[in-house]
Design an enzyme around this catalytic site. Structure first.
Site, PDB file in Angstrom:
ATOM      1  CE1 TYR A   1      -4.052   1.657   0.511  1.00 22.40           C
ATOM      2  CE2 TYR A   1      -2.688   3.138   1.453  1.00 22.40           C
ATOM      3  CZ  TYR A   1      -3.946   3.069   0.748  1.00 22.40           C
ATOM      4  OH  TYR A   1      -5.132   4.066   0.859  1.00 22.40           O
TER       5      TYR A   1
ATOM      6  CG  PHE B   1      -7.874  17.076 -24.577  1.00 21.64           C
ATOM      7  CD1 PHE B   1      -8.269  16.391 -25.917  1.00 21.64           C
ATOM      8  CD2 PHE B   1      -8.501  16.120 -23.463  1.00 21.64           C
ATOM      9  CE1 PHE B   1      -8.873  15.041 -26.097  1.00 21.64           C
ATOM     10  CE2 PHE B   1      -9.048  14.791 -23.643  1.00 21.64           C
ATOM     11  CZ  PHE B   1      -8.786  14.225 -25.031  1.00 21.64           C
ATOM     12  CB  THR B   2     -12.989  16.453 -24.401  1.00 24.85           C
ATOM     13  OG1 THR B   2     -12.339  15.303 -24.176  1.00 24.85           O
ATOM     14  CG2 THR B   2     -13.229  16.742 -25.700  1.00 24.85           C
TER      15      THR B   2
ATOM     16  CG  ASP C   1      -2.174  17.557 -21.979  1.00 28.23           C
ATOM     17  OD1 ASP C   1      -1.481  16.544 -21.732  1.00 28.23           O
ATOM     18  OD2 ASP C   1      -3.431  17.634 -22.079  1.00 28.23           O
TER      19      ASP C   1
ATOM     20  CE  LYS D   1      -4.210   9.925 -24.689  1.00 28.52           C
ATOM     21  NZ  LYS D   1      -5.321  10.050 -23.360  1.00 28.52           N
TER      22      LYS D   1
ATOM     23  NE  ARG E   1     -12.330  14.161 -30.465  1.00 26.59           N
ATOM     24  CZ  ARG E   1     -12.378  13.742 -28.875  1.00 26.59           C
ATOM     25  NH1 ARG E   1     -11.078  13.540 -28.593  1.00 26.59           N
ATOM     26  NH2 ARG E   1     -13.346  13.742 -28.297  1.00 26.59           N
TER      27      ARG E   1
ATOM     28  CG  PHE F   1     -17.187  13.037 -27.002  1.00 24.12           C
ATOM     29  CD1 PHE F   1     -16.907  14.223 -26.183  1.00 24.12           C
ATOM     30  CD2 PHE F   1     -16.098  11.995 -26.827  1.00 24.12           C
ATOM     31  CE1 PHE F   1     -16.092  14.369 -25.263  1.00 24.12           C
ATOM     32  CE2 PHE F   1     -15.205  12.063 -26.113  1.00 24.12           C
ATOM     33  CZ  PHE F   1     -15.126  13.334 -25.369  1.00 24.12           C
TER      34      PHE F   1
HETATM   35  N1  F0G Z   1      -4.787  15.479 -22.617  1.00 20.59           N
HETATM   36  C1  F0G Z   1      -4.728  15.014 -23.985  1.00 20.59           C
HETATM   37  C2  F0G Z   1      -3.903  15.685 -24.753  1.00 20.59           C
HETATM   38  C3  F0G Z   1      -5.421  13.821 -24.316  1.00 20.59           C
HETATM   39  O1  F0G Z   1      -5.450  13.387 -25.613  1.00 20.59           O
HETATM   40  C4  F0G Z   1      -6.262  13.132 -23.309  1.00 20.59           C
HETATM   41  C5  F0G Z   1      -6.737  11.898 -23.778  1.00 20.59           C
HETATM   42  C6  F0G Z   1      -5.879  13.675 -21.919  1.00 20.59           C
HETATM   43  C7  F0G Z   1      -5.500  14.653 -21.769  1.00 20.59           C
HETATM   44  C8  F0G Z   1      -6.745  12.846 -20.917  1.00 20.59           C
HETATM   45  O2  F0G Z   1      -5.999  11.528 -20.571  1.00 20.59           O
HETATM   46  O3  F0G Z   1      -7.595  10.034 -21.191  1.00 20.59           O
HETATM   47  O4  F0G Z   1      -5.693   9.527 -19.873  1.00 20.59           O
HETATM   48  O5  F0G Z   1      -7.565  10.685 -18.927  1.00 20.59           O
HETATM   49  N2  F0G Z   1      -7.197  11.466 -24.806  1.00 20.59           N
HETATM   50  C9  F0G Z   1      -7.831  10.433 -25.235  1.00 20.59           C
HETATM   51  C10 F0G Z   1      -7.781  10.692 -26.791  1.00 20.59           C
HETATM   52  C11 F0G Z   1      -8.947  10.210 -24.642  1.00 20.59           C
HETATM   53  O6  F0G Z   1      -8.523   9.682 -27.214  1.00 20.59           O
HETATM   54  O7  F0G Z   1      -7.404  11.454 -27.361  1.00 20.59           O
HETATM   55  P1  F0G Z   1      -6.765  10.341 -20.062  1.00 20.59           P
END
Ligand code: F0G
Length: 458
Positions: free
Chosen positions: A74, A126-127, A217, A260, A384, A450
């Site tokens: 832990y 970013f979303t 980021d 990624k 997108r 989405f």
């Molecule tokens: N920032 C960027 C630029 C991203 O592309 C993503 C995720 C995140 C943050 C969030 O990270 O998914 O680990 O919580 N992108 C994925 C995509 C979902 O398909 O582009 P996460």
């Protein structure tokens, strides 16, 4: 003259996962059942899955071996210390907390730094990042260069910040109202476009002058480093590792989706140089993710991520990675398919506005195109565009200039032969594009719509 040797994948395959081709009839049924949303397809019904490059990488034998030395304590897990060291050695940040994925880090950072009524400037949104910033009361302000919104503008660093837009915001609202600048390298929503080192430096100077923090980021920072190596004066002889270190040296910290660049299926982290900020992050982490020595991950996951962080800066690997994306994109360009240019680091983006000029944006052309591509070749892509952009606080739809379908290439998963099949599918679909119809919502969730929305053809 001996011929110049062509390049192949810089790995050989040790384990394989069979994939299945379906019939057009099966795919028509599957997409209707999925409400014309590729997120709702069963992966077993997909032949080539280009939905995302997130968590879909193939791990190396060394990473798989690392799983076996997971220390599932832990507290004080040895794998945490390996990960912390990897982040220090490769990214250069002093402190970090692991998170279950990128948005876990975004949540913590947004909560500790943002107060209601403030502004977060960033190079296109970013979303999940913007959703966390807004949830904590900030208004996101896009300060990317105008050309980033034009899919035909061929610029080497299309993710750059427009410094005058940033400076204007500092003047207009005052630096006290700006908790930090949020800089993505590369910019996912702009088509995987990079930021130049010169621009990073200039943003840093501007932030310093106003006493404002700069957070990256860093999700696809390695791909950004590759573009700097190839395109920016003075970096051709530097390693990816050195370029990444220099990039990160201009920031106060970063949020990271390990799914990624870090070549793992799950994981992320929040890193910073300020000890006090780390303490705040660690105390919130306990509430949302877990104890600071694991933060939502198993020990084995942290080990795989630590090893992935070392592998990701191999120059041959990074070149292969980005060149595979270019290999697909160039086939489409040669066939006259409208795509976002230049080709980005992790994906090829079809320009749905030019692909389907007969469908108005309010009938979701990119969503319709992604669904049609699945039916055509069993290839799964992601919308997108206007669906991803969602609605503002008054319920009005954000109407983005870019209406794209993303063909995202997982790392080390598909061969160039798979890319040929994808190219054939897109090219065949382009021939019959006038038969594709728009869509309308039959179910629209309130946030990040989405992911789970359902549609039917109009
Ligand atoms: N920032 C960027 C630029 C991203 O592309 C993503 C995720 C995140 C943050 C969030 O990270 O998914 O680990 O919580 N992108 C994925 C995509 C979902 O398909 O582009 P996460």
């Amino acid at each position: 003259m001996p011929r110049e040797l062509r390049k192949a994948e810089p790995f050989k395959i040790k384990a394989v996962e069979p994939i299945r081709m379906t019939t057009r009839g099966q795919r028509e049924k599957a997409i209707a059942e999925a409400g014309y949303n590729t997120f709702l397809l069963k992966s077993e019904d997909v032949y080539i899955d280009l939905l995302t490059d997130s968590g879909t990488s193939a791990m190396s034998d060394n990473q798989w071996a690392g799983l076996m030395i997971g220390d599932e304590a832990y507290a004080g897990s040895r794998n945490f210390f390996h990960l912390e060291k990897a982040v220090r050695d490769i990214y250069g940040f002093k402190y970090m907390v692991p998170t279950h994925q990128g948005r876990g880090a975004e949540n913590i950072l947004s909560q500790i730094l943002i107060t209601p009524g403030t502004y977060i400037p960033g190079n296109m949104y970013f979303t999940t990042t913007r959703a966390h910033q807004e949830k904590n009361g900030a208004t996101f302000v896009d300060v990317i260069i105008d050309e980033a919104h034009d899919p035909t503008a061929r610029l080497p660093f299309k993710g750059n910040v427009d410094l005058s837009k940033l400076e204007d915001l500092f003047k207009k609202v005052g630096p006290d109202k700006i908790p930090y600048v949020s800089l993505a390298v590369t910019v996912n929503m702009a088509g995987g476009q990079p930021v130049s080192m010169a621009n990073l430096k200039a943003v840093r100077e501007l932030c310093q002058r106003h006493g404002v923090r700069l957070f990256f980021d860093a999700t696809r920072a390695v791909e950004n480093a590759y573009f700097i190596q190839r395109r920016e004066e003075g970096f051709k002889d530097k390693t990816i590792a050195a370029i990444l270190r220099e990039m990160m040296s201009y920031g106060d910290g970063c949020t990271m989706s390990g799914k990624k660049d870090n070549l793992v299926n799950i994981g992320g982290f929040l890193a910073m140089n300020d000890h006090e900020l780390w303490q705040q992050a660690a105390s919130l982490l306990v509430l949302y993710e877990g104890f600071p020595h694991y933060g939502g991950l198993a020990g084995r996951d942290m080990e795989a991520m630590a090893r992935g962080i070392h592998e990701m800066v191999d120059d041959n690997y990074v070149a292969y990675r980005v060149e595979q994306v270019e290999y697909l994109g160039n086939q489409l360009l040669q066939a006259g398919i409208p795509i976002m240019e230049p080709i980005g680091g992790h994906a090829v983006y079809l320009d749905a506005k030019r692909f389907l000029p007969h469908i108005p944006q309010t009938s979701y052309p990119a969503q319709a195109l992604a669904a049609a591509l699945y039916v055509e070749g069993g290839v799964r892509a992601m919308e997108r565009g206007i669906v991803s952009a969602g609605r503002d606080e008054h319920g009005h739809e954000h109407v983005p200039k870019l209406e794209l379908v993303r063909l995202t290439i997982p790392r080390r998963v598909y061969t160039d032969r798979h890319m040929d099949v994808v190219a054939d599918s897109v090219i065949n679909l382009f021939e019959v594009r006038d038969q594709i119809h728009g869509l309308k919502f039959v179910y629209e969730p309130p946030v990040l719509r989405f992911f789970t929305a359902r549609f039917e053809p109009v």
